[in-house]
Design a protein around this motif. Sequence first.
Motif, PDB file in Angstrom:
ATOM      1  N   ASP A 380       0.797  -1.225   0.000  1.00 49.35           N
ATOM      2  CA  ASP A 380       0.000   0.000   0.000  1.00 49.35           C
ATOM      3  C   ASP A 380       0.833   1.281   0.000  1.00 49.35           C
ATOM      4  O   ASP A 380       0.432   2.294   0.549  1.00 49.35           O
ATOM      5  N   THR A 381       2.015   1.218  -0.607  1.00 48.34           N
ATOM      6  CA  THR A 381       2.822   2.427  -0.741  1.00 48.34           C
ATOM      7  C   THR A 381       3.001   2.742  -2.224  1.00 48.34           C
ATOM      8  O   THR A 381       2.527   2.007  -3.093  1.00 48.34           O
ATOM      9  N   GLY A 443       7.905   5.356  -2.348  1.00 48.61           N
ATOM     10  CA  GLY A 443       7.227   4.386  -1.498  1.00 48.61           C
ATOM     11  C   GLY A 443       8.135   3.845  -0.412  1.00 48.61           C
ATOM     12  O   GLY A 443       7.737   3.721   0.750  1.00 48.61           O
ATOM     13  N   PRO A 448       2.595   6.483   1.698  1.00 49.35           N
ATOM     14  CA  PRO A 448       1.553   5.530   1.341  1.00 49.35           C
ATOM     15  C   PRO A 448       0.871   5.955   0.047  1.00 49.35           C
ATOM     16  O   PRO A 448       1.003   7.104  -0.374  1.00 49.35           O
ATOM     17  N   ARG A 449       0.158   5.027  -0.571  1.00 43.70           N
ATOM     18  CA  ARG A 449      -0.604   5.410  -1.760  1.00 43.70           C
ATOM     19  C   ARG A 449      -1.905   6.094  -1.329  1.00 43.70           C
ATOM     20  O   ARG A 449      -2.302   6.013  -0.177  1.00 43.70           O
TER      21      ARG A 449
ATOM     22  N   TRP B 146       1.378   1.646  10.340  1.00 44.90           N
ATOM     23  CA  TRP B 146       2.681   1.489   9.675  1.00 44.90           C
ATOM     24  C   TRP B 146       3.729   2.346  10.359  1.00 44.90           C
ATOM     25  O   TRP B 146       3.555   3.555  10.495  1.00 44.90           O
ATOM     26  N   LYS B 153       4.143  -3.161   9.500  1.00 45.88           N
ATOM     27  CA  LYS B 153       2.822  -2.657   9.165  1.00 45.88           C
ATOM     28  C   LYS B 153       1.813  -3.769   9.368  1.00 45.88           C
ATOM     29  O   LYS B 153       2.092  -4.933   9.091  1.00 45.88           O
ATOM     30  N   VAL B 177       2.242   6.138  10.200  1.00 47.23           N
ATOM     31  CA  VAL B 177       1.425   6.502   9.061  1.00 47.23           C
ATOM     32  C   VAL B 177       0.258   5.535   8.942  1.00 47.23           C
ATOM     33  O   VAL B 177       0.385   4.372   9.313  1.00 47.23           O
ATOM     34  N   CYS B 178      -0.888   6.009   8.427  1.00 44.28           N
ATOM     35  CA  CYS B 178      -1.953   5.078   8.077  1.00 44.28           C
ATOM     36  C   CYS B 178      -1.786   4.714   6.607  1.00 44.28           C
ATOM     37  O   CYS B 178      -1.774   5.579   5.743  1.00 44.28           O
ATOM     38  N   ALA B 179      -1.651   3.407   6.335  1.00 48.10           N
ATOM     39  CA  ALA B 179      -1.362   2.996   4.968  1.00 48.10           C
ATOM     40  C   ALA B 179      -2.581   2.446   4.243  1.00 48.10           C
ATOM     41  O   ALA B 179      -2.509   2.158   3.056  1.00 48.10           O
ATOM     42  N   GLU B 180      -3.697   2.261   4.928  1.00 47.08           N
ATOM     43  CA  GLU B 180      -4.884   1.763   4.216  1.00 47.08           C
ATOM     44  C   GLU B 180      -5.836   2.921   4.019  1.00 47.08           C
ATOM     45  O   GLU B 180      -6.193   3.608   4.977  1.00 47.08           O
ATOM     46  N   HIS B 186      -7.599  10.523   5.163  1.00 49.15           N
ATOM     47  CA  HIS B 186      -6.605   9.443   5.229  1.00 49.15           C
ATOM     48  C   HIS B 186      -5.176   9.992   5.211  1.00 49.15           C
ATOM     49  O   HIS B 186      -4.320   9.566   5.983  1.00 49.15           O
TER      50      HIS B 186
END
Lengths: 546, 310
Positions: A380-381, A443, A448-449, B146, B153, B177-180, B186
Amino acid sequence: MGTVATADVKKPSFVRDWLLTVDHKKIGIMYGVVCLLFFFLGGAAALVIRTELLTPGMPDVVPQADMFNQMFTMHGSIMIFLFMIPMLTAAFGNYLVPIMIGAHDMAFPRMNNLAFWLFVLGGFVFLSSLYFGMPDIGWTAYPPYSIESAGLGLDIWVLGVHILGLSSILGAINIIVTVFNLRAPGMTFNRLPLYVWSSLITAFIQLFGTPALAGAITTLLFDRHFGTHFYDASAGGDPMLYQHLFWFYSHPAVYIMVLPAMGIVSEIIPVFARKPIFGYHAIAYSSIAIGFLGFLVWAHHMFVAGMPLATGIPFMVTSMIIAVPSAIKIFNWLATLWRGSNWFTTPMLFVTVGFIGMFTIGGLGGIFLGTVPVDIHMHDTYFVVAHFHYVLFGGSMMAVLGGLFYWLPKMTGRMYSEKLGKTVFWMYFVGTNLTFFPMHYIGMMGMPRRVFQYDPANGMQIANQIASFGSYLVGAAAIMMVVTIIVSLRSGAKAPANPWGAQTLEWTVSSPPPEHNFIEMPYVTAPPYEFGEAEEQYTPKKSFGA
Amino acid sequence: MDFSWLFPPAINDMAKQVDSLFWFIASIAVFIFVLVEMLLFIFLVRYRRKRPDKQGIALHGNTKMEIIWTLIPALILVAIGVFGSQMTYAIQTPPKDVYTINVTGYKWRWDFDYPEGFKTTNKLVIPEDKSVLFKITSGDIVHSFWIPSMRLKQDAVPGRQTQFWTGPSEKGEYPIVCAEYCGTMHSMMLAKLNVVSTEEFDKFVQSGGKAGGSAADGAGGEGQTLAEQKGCLSCHATDQNKLVGPGWGGMFGKDVKLSDGSTVKYDEKYIIESIIDPAAKTPEGYSPMPPQQVTEEEAKAIAEYIKTLK
Ligand code: HEM
Ligand SMILES: [Cu+2]
C-alpha cells in the motif's frame, strides 16, 4: 429507367452500418474508439492527481480532500474496467480472433453487438456519477468504508461494474466458442497464432473470475441497503471476506490485462525479426500456466490484512512460481531477436524496447512484493504503484500501442507516418520512466498510496515533482498519438494487403478486409511464423554465444 | 553494514534484517535487469536489418536452452522464498515477556492504550530497551498501522486483532502513518513514535501519558501539542483551507455564520463550547463534529493556540 437498379443497393445508413453491425471488425473498432475515449478521461484524472502532488501540503489544485479521493477512484476504475480490460480483450479480441483463425465472424455475432452496447451502457452508468456524486472508495472499494461512504457514488459504481462484468462474460463466451468451433480447415491448435492462444486463455479467466467479483460487490450493495451484515464485524460479519472475494477476481484480472498484451508482442516480434518465434509451444503453454496459477496468488494482496503472517507463505510460494512463466516468455522473445533481421518500425519499438524493457522492471518489482517480510513494508505504498504501472503502463500499454500501429493499416487501409509514430514512442518511453521510476523510492521512504499530503523531507518532493513532470510528457504523447492516427487517416498512403510481410491470415485479405473476411475459405497448411533462411544460407559475421 | 539509504533509518534489528533481505533480492533483480536489457540492446543493434528483404535464421527453438532458463529463475525464486519464509516466522512470533500496547485506529487518529491504564492519542512512547508487542484493532473502518522506520505494518481491522512486535529500538522521533485508504482525511492520519530512555519512559508512565511529548515552544505551544495529539489536525487545517472541518487560520475575532442562520463571534468562549458540545452551534456548510475527548482545560489551551494562527 436507369436509376432503378441502383436504388436497392444504396449505401446503408451509419446507424445500420456501424451501430447495429454484427461484423466483428466493426465492433472491434467501435470498442477501440470508445476505450480510447475512456483512456483520455482516466488520464485526465491522473494528471489532476499528479498536479496535486507537486506540493507536499494541503489540497491545492482540487478544491477539497474528497475530490482528490474521487479522482484516484475514477482514475483506477476507468483505467481498469473501461480501458485496459475491454481494449485488450474486446477491441483487439474482436478484430483479430475470427480473422486470425480463418472464420467469417464470431460464433454469436448478435451477442457480440449486445456485449458492445452493454459495455457502452456500463461506461455511461459509471460516468453518470459525475452528475450523481462520484464514489471516493478507490477501485478496490474495501468495506466497511465503502458501506458507509455517503451518497449514490458507490451504488452507481456497483451497477456499472455489474453491467461491464456481464458484457465481459458474454465476450469471453463468444471468443471461447469461436476458437473452438470456427477454425478454418488445417488451423490446428498447434498452428494457432499466439495472440489467439492468449485470448482464449484470457477468456477462460474472465469466465471463471468475474462471478467472484460480482458476488463481492453484490453483497456490498446488500449491506448498504438491505440490512445484511456480511462485512459488519459488530454483527458477526468480516471485512476480510470481501478482500478475499475481490482479489480472487482481481488478481487474475491483472493477467486479463497482461496475457493478451503478451500475445500481441508474440505476433509482432517474429514478423519484424523475420524469424520463427523461438519456442512457440513454451510461449503458448506458459500462458496456460499463468491462467491457472493466476487464481492461486490472490492473498499476496493481503499479507498484512489481518491473516497470521505465516498464512501468507503459501501465497508467497505461488507468487514466486507464477513469475517463472513470465520469465520464460521474456527469454523466448530475446531468443527470437537473436540472429534475426530486426526492422525498427514503430510497433517493433513498442514491443521490444517498450514492452520487454519495461515489463521486466515491473515483474522484478513483483518479486519484492511477493516476499512477505519486504511486502510488509512496501504494501500500500508508492512502491506498489510503481510496480503495477510498470506492468500495466510499461507493459500492457506499450503492447496496445504497438498493436494499434501494427494493425492500423489493416483496419483503416492507410499507412501511418513512421516519423510521427517513432516520436510517439519515445515520448511515451521517456515519460513513463520519468513518471514511475521515482515512485519506487517514494514508497520505500514512507509515502503511502492514495494520499494528497506527504513528508517534504528526504528529497520526497523532488521525486514527486519528477514523477509529475513525467506524467505531463505522457499526456503529450497521448495527444501526439491521436494526431498521428488522424494524419494517417487523412493523408496516409494506401495500405497494401500485407505491408509487413506477415504470415497470419488477416494479412491475406485486402486492407481493410471485406465483410465476412474471406471470399474463399482459407485452408491452412503451415504454422504462422515460418520465416527465416536455413543456417547454410544465413551469413552471419560471427556467431553470438552458443 | 548500514543498508538504509533509500529507506528511512532502520531503528532495530528486525528492520535491519528486512533491509538486508531487500538488498539480497535487489542484487538478484539488478543482475537480471542488466542481463535482459543488455541482451535486448545487443540483439536489436547487432542484428538490425541491413537489406529490406533480409531474413533471419530459421530457428524454431532449443529444448536444452529452454529448460535452463526455466530452471535457473525457478531456483533463484526458491532461494528467495526460503529466506522470506524464515524471516516471516521470526516477525510473527513475539518473545515471552513483552510489553503490550493496544493500538486502535479511528477516523482519523491513533489511540494507544498502555497496560498501566492510561491512554494517549497520536503519541506513542516506548522505551529503547524493551521488546514491545502492539495489538492492533480498529474502532470504525479498516486502517493500517505502519511504522516505516521499523519496516512494520499491519492493518487495523474492526472485529479483529492483528499484531506485530519489535525488539529494542534506537532513541528518536519517527513518523507513524496510516497505509490503508480510510476516507476523507486518510492523508493526515499521522502519529508520532517516540523511542525514549528507560528513565524517561518511567516518567512518562508515572505522569499517566502526559510527559514525554514534544511540547512546542512559544504562545499556544501547549495547545498546539494537544491539537496534534488529540487528532484535531486531521480535520482542521491551521490555515484557511477547508478540510472536513473549517480551517482555524485567521478566524479568531471574526464572525461565523451558523447553520441555523444566526451569527456568532469566533472567540474563546465559542471555541471551547464547540469543542465540549460540538452539536450546539454548527457553522454553515458543515455537519456537527463527533464528540471529542477533550477537557475544558485542554480546550482552553487549544483556543490559545487558535488565537495565534493567521
Ligand atoms: C504480470 C502481470 C502483473 C500485473 C498486471 C500486476 C498488477 C498488479 C496490480 C494492479 C497491483 C495493485 C493492487 C493494489 O491495488 O494494491 C499489484 C500488486 C501486487 N503485485 Fe502484481 N502484477 C503482476 C505481476 C506480479 C508478479 C509476477 C508478482 C509476484 C512475483 C506480483 C506481486 C504483487 C503483489 C505481492 C502485490 C501486492 C502488493 C501490495 O499491495 O503490497 N505481481 N499487481
Ligand atoms: Cu486510516
